[in-house]
Enzyme design. Structure first.
Site, PDB file in Angstrom:
ATOM      1  N   THR A 107       5.387  38.030  47.309  1.00 22.34           N
ATOM      2  CA  THR A 107       6.278  37.072  47.947  1.00 22.34           C
ATOM      3  C   THR A 107       7.398  36.672  46.999  1.00 22.34           C
ATOM      4  OG1 THR A 107       5.022  35.165  47.112  1.00 22.34           O
ATOM      5  CG2 THR A 107       4.353  36.060  49.238  1.00 22.34           C
ATOM      6  N   GLY A 108       8.530  36.294  47.564  1.00 23.94           N
ATOM      7  CA  GLY A 108       9.650  35.670  46.868  1.00 23.94           C
ATOM      8  C   GLY A 108       9.865  36.044  45.426  1.00 23.94           C
ATOM      9  N   ARG A 134       8.257  27.284  52.647  1.00 24.53           N
ATOM     10  CA  ARG A 134       7.029  26.558  53.017  1.00 24.53           C
ATOM     11  C   ARG A 134       6.126  27.418  53.884  1.00 24.53           C
ATOM     12  NH1 ARG A 134       7.295  20.187  54.335  1.00 24.53           N
ATOM     13  NH2 ARG A 134       8.009  19.438  52.312  1.00 24.53           N
ATOM     14  N   TYR A 190     -25.650  21.816  22.256  1.00 28.04           N
ATOM     15  CA  TYR A 190     -26.531  20.869  22.953  1.00 28.04           C
ATOM     16  C   TYR A 190     -25.786  19.549  23.114  1.00 28.04           C
ATOM     17  CZ  TYR A 190     -27.511  19.372  18.114  1.00 28.04           C
ATOM     18  OH  TYR A 190     -27.407  18.958  16.816  1.00 28.04           O
ATOM     19  N   LYS A 196     -19.750   4.879  13.222  1.00 27.46           N
ATOM     20  CA  LYS A 196     -21.068   5.514  13.249  1.00 27.46           C
ATOM     21  C   LYS A 196     -21.709   5.169  14.591  1.00 27.46           C
ATOM     22  CE  LYS A 196     -24.106   7.834  10.666  1.00 27.46           C
ATOM     23  NZ  LYS A 196     -24.616   7.194   9.452  1.00 27.46           N
ATOM     24  N   HIS A 197     -22.104   6.189  15.328  1.00 30.78           N
ATOM     25  CA  HIS A 197     -22.724   5.996  16.640  1.00 30.78           C
ATOM     26  C   HIS A 197     -21.849   5.127  17.543  1.00 30.78           C
ATOM     27  CE1 HIS A 197     -26.137   8.129  15.186  1.00 30.78           C
ATOM     28  NE2 HIS A 197     -26.455   7.199  14.304  1.00 30.78           N
ATOM     29  N   ASN A 255     -23.727  -7.190  22.399  1.00 30.89           N
ATOM     30  CA  ASN A 255     -23.038  -8.373  21.903  1.00 30.89           C
ATOM     31  C   ASN A 255     -22.395  -8.063  20.553  1.00 30.89           C
ATOM     32  OD1 ASN A 255     -23.665 -10.398  23.937  1.00 30.89           O
ATOM     33  ND2 ASN A 255     -25.783 -10.295  23.217  1.00 30.89           N
ATOM     34  N   HIS A 306     -20.017  -1.707  26.875  1.00 32.29           N
ATOM     35  CA  HIS A 306     -21.372  -1.207  27.045  1.00 32.29           C
ATOM     36  C   HIS A 306     -21.442   0.307  26.842  1.00 32.29           C
ATOM     37  CE1 HIS A 306     -21.652  -5.140  29.013  1.00 32.29           C
ATOM     38  NE2 HIS A 306     -22.921  -5.093  28.695  1.00 32.29           N
TER      39      HIS A 306
END
Length: 528
Positions: free
Chosen positions: A37-38, A67, A219, A279-280, A422, A528
């Site tokens: 096409t085109g 289109r 993992y 860390k973490h 917290n 959290h």
């Protein structure tokens, strides 16, 4: 159903012309008729290849500014017909429908158009209709049709044809079908997400998320969990867009922690040298300094034990002095906007240390969405992009903070935003001196942070814990005076917290009695 299908005809219609000429030549050499096409047909002809226009196949010209060109039974019949079904083959013969054995289509660059900030009409024009329709049709009929939507799979198609003596196998075609459905799904997800955002629909009835595989991991969080990393196409500086200069492949936890580190240090864009050690996913030390090496040293002195095997994020390009200091202990990842040659040479001796370069800092105020899966669904929210305006702070106590205390309060509050709730952060002179994270009790976080400061004082040979004369930030209000009083016992002289507790009066009274200055933000930062 035949396993091996020898293709005779390929329909090619692509917006991304990468590898097009090579693919066209390779298919033509194998005797495959090219239909196009085109612009794709024009590019193939420019390469000297014989191409049949799709308008010749359909008997209709391309119309309506392109289109309408492939939405036709001659195309979709050629893609969907079951070659081993007598009724289907009879219909093909009756209507002169030629089978299409290979479909190569990639879609209008909708995602790139949106990323450029195009207006509504331009984005709408870049929503592909015929492409997804053909892709879905060919993928459904993978028993007979090979469908390719990613230029990166052109080589695999040609290898398959070589390996199968000019044919494609069912297993190969089925694999391509899965890739194709994932692509059309991600495309529709991009369109629906953009429309919802442009229309300011905060909670659309249905929500789709999509990503592109960047890495299959050994993992996940633990060795018994499988994992993979997907990118969302965002160009925002960060771990997903960073260039890794050295070190082994990033792990699941590396990526999670590095993201947390870089998001935190990016809060200090436009300020002096700053360093965050993670860390973490929790900061164990954050500091500014006169130099980058000074910032690292001050962050490291907050919690040297936890920094071992951590992630270091910098808000300035890494230099040799800082690299030498970091290299003195085991560090998993260093991420920075850049790194000079001398720093790279120093790190080159640390084969397991990963060095990531981002070429910029993330905008902490940029709008974005976070997604978390829960059983049976997803939690979707805006990223916490709140930026503290000092003018909006309320002094709640009789004593207002000094200028130095206020600077440290703002610093501590910025760090607390990135600590798991917290969260309690003690800071002094633009550096954290104690961090308490993720405890069920705010009092426990306060005491743990103070105890870690005591441990570091002993390790560094200090005469007193660095929390003496510090300030403290709490990510949420103190529900009772006990947490605040524990901070005062540790030596804090000023407090920043959201306020809003039913016992605010008791907490404020306790602060006044202890001689503390306290300011309220009116905003909390649960994480959290």
């Amino acid at each position: 159903m035949a396993d091996l299908i020898r293709p005779e005809r390929a329909l090619i219609s692509v917006s991304d012309k990468t590898g097009l000429e090579e693919l066209g030549r390779a298919l033509s050499r194998r005797g495959v008729e090219l239909v196009s096409t085109g612009g794709t047909a024009k590019a193939l002809r420019a390469a000297g290849l014989e191409v049949r226009d799709v308008s010749e196949l359909t008997g209709f010209p391309e119309m309506m500014d392109g289109r309408v060109k492939t939405l036709h039974p001659m195309v979709h019949g050629g893609l969907l017909a079951l070659r081993d079904d007598a009724g289907h083959t009879a219909s093909m013969e009756e209507h002169g429908i030629a089978p299409i054995d290979i479909l190569v289509v990639n879609l209008y660059p909708f995602e790139a158009t949106v990323a450029k900030g195009a207006d509504w009409d331009t984005c709408i024009e870049n929503i592909d209709i015929g492409g997804p329709a053909m892709l879905r049709a060919a993928a459904k009929n993978h028993a007979h049709v090979a469908v390719v939507t990613d230029p990166e799979d052109y080589g695999a198609l040609l290898e398959e044809l070589d390996g199968q003596d000019g044919a494609t196998s069912f297993a190969f075609r089925r694999n391509l079908a899965q890739i194709t459905y994932a692509r059309t799904a991600s495309y529709d997800a991009a369109v629906s997400t953009w429309m919802a955002g442009a229309m300011k629909i905060e909670a659309p009835r249905r929500r789709a998320f999509a990503g592109t595989l960047a890495q299959t991991m050994r993992y996940g969080e633990n060795p018994h969990q499988s994992a993979a990393f997907y990118t969302d196409g965002s160009e925002r500086p960060g771990v997903a867009t960073a260039k890794q200069l050295q070190g082994k492949e990033l792990s699941y936890n590396n990526i999670n922690d590095t993201d947390a580190a870089f998001e935190l240090v990016s809060e200090f864009a436009g300020q002096g040298p700053a360093c965050a050690i993670i860390k973490h996913a929790n900061p164990c030390g954050v500091a500014g300094g006169a130099t980058l090496a000074d910032a690292y040293s001050r962050a490291f002195d907050c919690d040297r034990t936890s920094a071992f095997g951590g992630i270091v994020a910098l808000n300035r390009p890494l230099d040799a002095e800082t690299a030498a200091a970091i290299a003195e202990i085991f560090t998993e990842v260093v991420i920075a906007p850049g790194a000079d040659d001398a720093a790279r040479e120093i790190f080159a001796t640390k084969k397991n240390l990963r060095l990531l370069i981002t070429d910029g800092l993330a905008d902490p105020a940029a709008a974005a969405t976070t997604v978390r899966q829960v059983s049976g669904g997803y939690l979707v929210q805006d990223r916490d992009a709140h930026h503290l305006d000092p003018a909006g702070l309320t002094v709640a106590t009789k004593r207002a903070p000094s200028e130095a205390e206020m600077a440290d309060l703002i610093f501590a509050w910025t760090v607390a935003k990135h600590v798991k709730s917290n969260a309690i952060v003690y800071a002094r002179d633009g550096a954290t001196v104690g961090v308490g994270a993720g405890q069920m009790s705010r009092v426990d976080s306060t005491r743990i942070a103070a105890r870690k400061a005591e441990d570091m004082a002993e390790a560094l040979g200090l005469s007193e814990p660095p929390t003496r004369g510090s300030v403290v930030a709490s990510d949420a209000f103190f529900p009772f005076p006990d947490g605040l009083l524990a901070a005062a016992e540790a030596g804090a002289t000023a407090v920043i917290q959201p306020g809003g507790s039913m016992r605010d009066k008791d907490v404020i009274a306790a602060a006044d009695e202890a001689g503390l200055a306290m300011v309220l933000t009116g905003v909390r930062h649960f994480r959290h």
